[in-house]
Write an enzyme that holds these catalytic residues in place. Structure first.
Site, mmCIF file in Angstrom:
data_model
loop_
_atom_site.group_PDB
_atom_site.id
_atom_site.type_symbol
_atom_site.label_atom_id
_atom_site.label_comp_id
_atom_site.label_asym_id
_atom_site.label_seq_id
_atom_site.Cartn_x
_atom_site.Cartn_y
_atom_site.Cartn_z
ATOM 1 N N ASP A 248 0.866 -1.178 0.000
ATOM 2 C CA ASP A 248 0.000 0.000 0.000
ATOM 3 C C ASP A 248 0.911 1.239 0.000
ATOM 4 O O ASP A 248 2.132 1.142 0.169
ATOM 5 C CB ASP A 248 -0.972 0.004 1.185
HETATM 6 C C1 BGC Z 1 -5.104 3.205 0.055
HETATM 7 C C2 BGC Z 1 -5.259 2.136 -1.020
HETATM 8 C C3 BGC Z 1 -5.135 2.756 -2.380
HETATM 9 C C4 BGC Z 1 -3.792 3.455 -2.469
HETATM 10 C C5 BGC Z 1 -3.494 4.053 -3.816
HETATM 11 C C6 BGC Z 1 -3.892 4.068 -0.165
HETATM 12 O O1 BGC Z 1 -3.884 5.179 0.684
HETATM 13 O O2 BGC Z 1 -5.054 2.581 1.319
HETATM 14 O O3 BGC Z 1 -6.483 1.474 -0.859
HETATM 15 O O4 BGC Z 1 -5.277 1.777 -3.366
HETATM 16 O O5 BGC Z 1 -3.763 4.502 -1.500
HETATM 17 O O6 BGC Z 1 -4.193 5.195 -4.047
#
Ligand code: BGC
Length: 688
Positions: A248
């Protein structure tokens, strides 16, 4: 791969996103693409911009390896569907497959070949804002929707032009954040992990998901993104996942803040060892892997494995053959056909919670609509979407105006005139309350999930007029609705429904569509009860009304205000003749139960007949009920149908290991059938 330098291999493991360069300056992107220092970009879905960068990667970089563009297409891109929690209330995984397929079609037309969905985190605490993004509290529903969404995004086999790689997230157990506070620590017993939290991720893997995203949280003390037993052990070795694992956002580097890794270099080494393929925005891989690999042959070998995973994904996506977005597909976005599916999904997501006969209202009737959210298009679109189609989104007020003659005020002030005796010809007051899109989703945990004071006051003022009051709740989570529950004549959970949400709501209000949604997450009475979920353990002191030292709160009635599986429609259903073919289940026997369901009202309607199971004695313990099957039946007024469930006792028992193979249930057990997790009838069984 033989032609690639170590630097180029590491480049494939690096994912960078828009926000580091701001929205306009893309010069950094271009250089990275040209030098092979990034394998994928995130947060870009403009096909011309994607093609421009892709051309640089394909034509100007040394080896011409195409890029992947990834995006958070969570509930639609141009055509916005209901938030996933709402969509799951349809109890129709096939519908979720369809909406994911449309989202994939639009994403790929925009240059995106990798979407960061589905989120399959089980969420039992409504304080957690990201409960909006998943299928609620139940592992059975969660698994069905996980598999359906993967199939919708990816299609079958290798990815064609209209499909994309899905990404199941957040591995693992992000939804169990302590106190519902986003990014918080997660402590889970093996019993809970195996039986409640892990199954939906595995369902996505079994459905062939190409990629998996790690979670921000630590799980029992180890941050998930550097968790080798979890990623290398469970996901790859036990479940046989061979694809790309992406961290993530910056989660690789955050292992240092967790207090697990000494420094960012250590984070990079641990994440690579654990099997994380792509470092999203952590800049730990591109900063440290080269020097680490030079010191350590094992890391070098690991980089080869990870790079191969990225290249394989690019092959399977067809990017070596078709690297560019087909710009002529722009005309296929946000079409009438796609919006029709969005309308179907939005209608089926609405859950009618209370109705004294006020609904449906007469079409064309004069109504008064109150509340700021009624005219808030952005809120209707939900927590994860792009603003491009905001202007044409149908908010509640515009939807209502298609079916009724409506006056509107954004607060209760307007009521002074109405309550002075003249009700102005209004047939009802419709109060639109709840939370905005920004109060829901990531980093939107809330310590108080009741309605806002001004909304409660507005509903009470509306009640004083003597007119019927209909409350429509727009929210991304179950809210605690006790404060207004008895003040309203009708109450409907309308979530954040997407592009045509307001039209769906108006269709329900006027009876053109009879509501059929059922809750996939329990609604607490008060915030302090959270987490509230139906599938809890019995305890040694289960709640018994009127008794003292029992598992309960002193200052709050026990249980959910509206439980899992609950929802009304404009007719009523009766259940009779519940029977089991056998109540002693021998080896090789299946559990066969049937029930007769009758539409005892005056309108046609749909009922979701639900089957639950409990094993009474087990070491360790099992929940008081677990959903094991359901069937949606559509019955005309007066019509009956016998619904039959055939359950396999070999698949109903406890799961004891991360391989997630259930045991046979044994001994005294109970099967339940009914309209929701509380309102059901029981049959006692003995399983040998
Ligand atoms: C979130 C994810 C997301 C990623 C990319 C993160 O802050 O937890 O779910 O896919 O950002 O934008």
């Amino acid at each position: 791969m033989r032609e690639m330098t170590l630097e180029e291999k590491i480049g494939q493991l690096n994912q960078v996103g828009a926000s580091i360069y701001g929205t306009t300056d893309e010069s950094g992107y271009e250089e990275m693409a040209r030098e092979g220092r990034a394998g994928s970009f995130l947060s870009l879905h403009d096909p011309e911009r994607c093609n421009k960068l892709q051309r640089i990667a394909v034509e100007e970089s040394r080896l011409g390896i195409p890029l992947i563009f990834a995006e958070d297409v969570i509930h639609g891109l141009k055509t916005v569907f209901p938030i996933p929690l709402a969509e799951s209330c349809s109890f129709e995984p096939e519908l979720a497959r369809k909406t994911a397929e449309i989202a994939a079609d639009e994403a790929s037309a925009c240059g995106v070949k990798w979407v960061f969905a589905p989120m399959t985190d089980i969420a039992r605490d409504a304080r957690w804002g990201r409960i909006a993004e998943g299928a609620g509290e139940d592992p059975y529903i969660g698994s069905l929707f996980a598999a359906a969404r993967v199939k919708g995004f990816q299609g079958s086999g290798n990815i064609d032009e209209k499909h994309v790689a899905a990404c199941v997230k957040h591995f693992a157990c992000y939804g169990a954040a302590e106190s519902g506070k986003d990014y918080n620590t997660v402590q889970l017993s093996d019993n809970n992990l195996y039986n409640a939290y892990l199954p939906p991720y595995k369902a996505a893997v079994d459905a062939g998901v190409f990629t998996v995203m790690t979670a921000f949280n630590d799980l029992n003390g180890t941050p998930c993104t550097v968790n080798a037993p979890l990623i290398d052990g469970v996901l790859r070795k036990l479940w046989g996942f061979r694809g790309v694992v992406v961290s993530d956002w910056a989660a690789v580097a955050e292992a240092e803040y967790h207090g697990y890794c000494e420094n960012r270099e250590d984070c990079a080494a641990e994440a690579a060892k654990a099997g994380v393929t792509v470092d999203m925005m952590g800049h730990a891989y591109d900063t440290f892997l080269l020097s680490l690999a030079k010191k350590n042959k094992k890391i070098q070998k690991r980089i080869d494995e990870l790079c191969e995973q990225v290249l394989t994904l690019k092959y399977r996506l067809g990017l070596f053959k078709r690297p560019y977005a087909d710009l002529s597909r722009g005309k296929d976005l946000y079409t009438r056909e796609k919006l029709d599916v969005a309308l179907e999904a939005a209608q089926k997501a609405i859950v009618l919670l209370k109705n004294d006969g006020t609904l449906p209202l007469k079409r064309g009737e004069k109504v008064l609509v109150l509340g700021k959210l009624a005219a808030d298009k952005r809120t209707m679109m939900g927590c994860w979407c792009f603003p491009e189609t905001q202007e044409s989104t149908i908010d509640v007020l515009s939807g209502i105006r298609e079916k009724f003659s409506a006056d509107y005020a954004d607060s209760a002030d307007f009521l002074a005139d109405v309550s002075s005796g003249d009700t102005n010809g209004y047939g009802a007051i419709i109060c639109v309350v709840g939370e905005t899109n920004r109060e829901s989703g990531e980093a939107a945990s809330r310590a108080f999930i009741g309605l806002k004071d001004e909304d409660v006051a507005m509903i009470r003022a509306a009640k004083k007029t003597g007119l019927p009051v209909v409350a429509l709740i727009l929210s991304g989570r179950p809210l605690a609705l006790s404060a207004i529950n008895s003040d309203v004549n009708a109450l409907a959970e309308c979530w954040h429904l997407g592009s045509v949400g307001g039209r769906a709501i108006a269709n329900v209000l006027c009876g053109d569509f009879a509501p059929e949604g059922r809750l996939t997450a329990s609604f607490p009475r008060e915030t302090g009860q959270c987490p509230v979920y139906y599938s809890h353990f019995n305890t040694g002191r289960p709640y018994i009304a009127g008794q003292g030292c029992r598992c309960k709160f002193r200052d709050c009635e026990e249980g959910a205000l509206y439980p899992f599986g609950y929802g009304l429609t404009f007719t009523k259903f009766g259940y009779s003749d519940l029977r089991a073919e056998k109540t002693k289940i021998g080896k090789g026997d299946k559990i066969e139960i049937s029930v007769r369901v009758t539409n005892i009202g005056e309108r046609d309607g749909a009922e979701i007949v639900q089957a639950y199971f409990r094993q009474n004695s087990c070491k360790p313990i099992r929940p008081v009920k677990s959903l094991v099957a359901f069937e949606k039946v559509r019955l005309r007024a007066g019509e009956s149908k016998t619904v039959k469930f055939v359950l396999d006792p070999d698949r109903l028992g406890i799961i004891r290991t991360a391989a997630l193979q259930p045991e046979r249930a044994k001994g005294r057990c109970e099967a339940y059938v009914g309209a929701n997790s509380e309102d059901c009838q029981k049959i006692n069984l003995t399983i040998e």
